[in-house]
Design an enzyme around this catalytic site. Structure first.
Site, PDB file in Angstrom:
ATOM      1  N   SER A  38     -77.883  10.788  58.661  1.00  0.00           N
ATOM      2  CA  SER A  38     -79.165  10.085  58.553  1.00  0.00           C
ATOM      3  C   SER A  38     -78.938   8.614  58.236  1.00  0.00           C
ATOM      4  CB  SER A  38     -80.011  10.713  57.447  1.00  0.00           C
ATOM      5  OG  SER A  38     -79.448  10.450  56.174  1.00  0.00           O
ATOM      6  N   LYS A  39     -80.028   7.852  58.327  1.00  0.00           N
ATOM      7  CA  LYS A  39     -79.970   6.429  57.992  1.00  0.00           C
ATOM      8  C   LYS A  39     -79.529   6.239  56.535  1.00  0.00           C
ATOM      9  CE  LYS A  39     -83.669   3.840  57.088  1.00  0.00           C
ATOM     10  NZ  LYS A  39     -83.282   2.986  55.942  1.00  0.00           N
ATOM     11  N   ARG A  40     -79.983   7.154  55.672  1.00  0.00           N
ATOM     12  CA  ARG A  40     -79.635   7.080  54.253  1.00  0.00           C
ATOM     13  C   ARG A  40     -78.119   7.158  54.054  1.00  0.00           C
ATOM     14  NH1 ARG A  40     -82.522  10.974  52.809  1.00  0.00           N
ATOM     15  NH2 ARG A  40     -84.435   9.839  52.394  1.00  0.00           N
ATOM     16  N   ASP A  49     -76.637   3.773  54.837  1.00  0.00           N
ATOM     17  CA  ASP A  49     -76.884   2.835  53.735  1.00  0.00           C
ATOM     18  C   ASP A  49     -75.957   3.133  52.555  1.00  0.00           C
ATOM     19  OD1 ASP A  49     -78.866   1.730  55.280  1.00  0.00           O
ATOM     20  OD2 ASP A  49     -80.497   2.837  54.311  1.00  0.00           O
TER      21      ASP A  49
END
Length: 347
Positions: free
Chosen positions: A106-108, A111
């Site tokens: 995921s994008k998380r 990050d």
């Protein structure tokens, strides 16, 4: 005037024999499927309904999508049948997993672990926060495609570097893996490094000039020489310049650990003598190498006693390419100026 939806009436007690290019044949009992909404109460079609019609109208031959859509294959097959249309072939791809191997990437995760998950910059419409894409992070397009293609698929001989035309020739949906593929930041960087090595110095120069780096003070001729020496160490094209900044800027200070290792009470006199010798030498790498060797032999010194402090004077640290190559690119005037400054500053 009562609000209503339109549902698909699922047949009862029917066994659907389905086939997926990647996962093979399997069966679904319609008793496990509910009567899905096809048209919402505002008159808008749901994805299930719209996607079947779109694919038929566009004469789609293969539907390739993520494995999360596999449970919908029974419904979609029945919708094609109800419309009396020929269904396309389906292939459900496995997920790209988190670096630790558990759960969907995921994008998380990007990050958290410091890597991009989008091909290009993505702006979150809710927060306005921008997540940097692979392009903006400095990944080469062909390296990115190669990396993504091998997440869940392997060519016949398991080789890892495949130019696009070769990948097109070899790719076969039947050989796509059923299991999820774990994403690796290190492996994605490895691919980019490999593709940098495959490009010519001239190609890398053009890519470097299209970055946001300020190269106004560097000639193409000098940049090409730096690229040739530094690209072997580079993960991203920008690294060629940032890791070789010493080619363009004299050191403002000297690494303390390096000074302790490379500089002693004899060093200043050795560097002074070397400076005098280099002042009358043609600044070509091979010639410079010979001159430094002569000094080492004449003085009966260890090679490190000359090369380490010379590198320190030129770079400010004990890193960088071969010293004779470094001297040639810097040129006589700049090299001798840096050497003189080091003799004065380092105590």
């Amino acid at each position: 005037k009562t609000p209503y939806v339109v549902r698909f009436k699922m047949p009862v007690d029917r066994v659907l024999n389905l086939e997926d290019i990647i996962r093979g044949k399997f069966s679904v009992n319609t008793n496990t499927l509910d009567d899905k909404v096809l048209v919402k109460n505002d008159g808008m079609p749901t994805y299930h309904f719209a996607n079947i019609i779109d694919d038929h109208e566009m004469e789609i031959s293969h539907v390739i999508r993520g494995e999360e859509w596999l449970p919908s294959l029974g419904l979609h097959t029945l919708l094609y049948e109800a419309m009396q249309w020929e269904a396309p072939q389906f292939a459900h791809l496995s997920l790209i997993l988190k670096p630790e191997g558990k759960g969907k990437l995921s994008k998380r995760d990007g990050d958290k672990f410091g890597f991009p998950v989008f091909p290009l910059d993505f702006k979150d419409p809710a927060t306005g926060v921008i997540s940097k894409g692979y392009r903006e992070n400095g990944y080469l397009p062909d390296a990115f495609i190669n990396m993504v293609a091998l997440l869940g698929w392997s060519p016949a001989d398991d080789k890892e570097i495949l130019p696009l035309d070769e990948m097109i020739r070899e790719f076969d949906l039947h050989k796509v893996h059923k299991a999820g593929a774990r994403f690796s930041k290190e492996k994605s960087e490895w691919f980019n490094h490999q593709y940098i090595q495959m490009k010519s110095d001239e190609e890398l120069l053009q890519i470097l000039k299209n970055t946001d780096l300020d190269l106004s003070g560097a000639s193409d001729e000098k940049l090409l020489k730096v690229i040739h020496l530094m690209k072997e160490r580079a993960t991203f094209v920008k690294d060629i310049y940032t890791q070789g900044k010493f080619f363009f800027e004299a050191p403002a200070s000297y690494d303390e650990k390096a000074v302790k290792k490379a500089w002693n009470e004899e060093t200043a006199s050795i560097m002074t003598e070397l400076s005098e010798k280099l002042n009358t030498t043609e600044f070509k790498s091979e010639i410079l190498k010979e001159e430094i060797h002569h000094l080492v032999e004449e003085k009966g010194l260890g090679f490190g006693k000359v090369m380490m402090p010379l590198r320190l004077a030129l770079v400010g640290e004990l890193k960088g390419p071969d010293v004779p190559d470094l001297l040639e690119i810097l040129g006589k005037e700049e090299s001798l100026t840096r050497l003189k400054l080091a003799i004065e500053k380092i105590k």
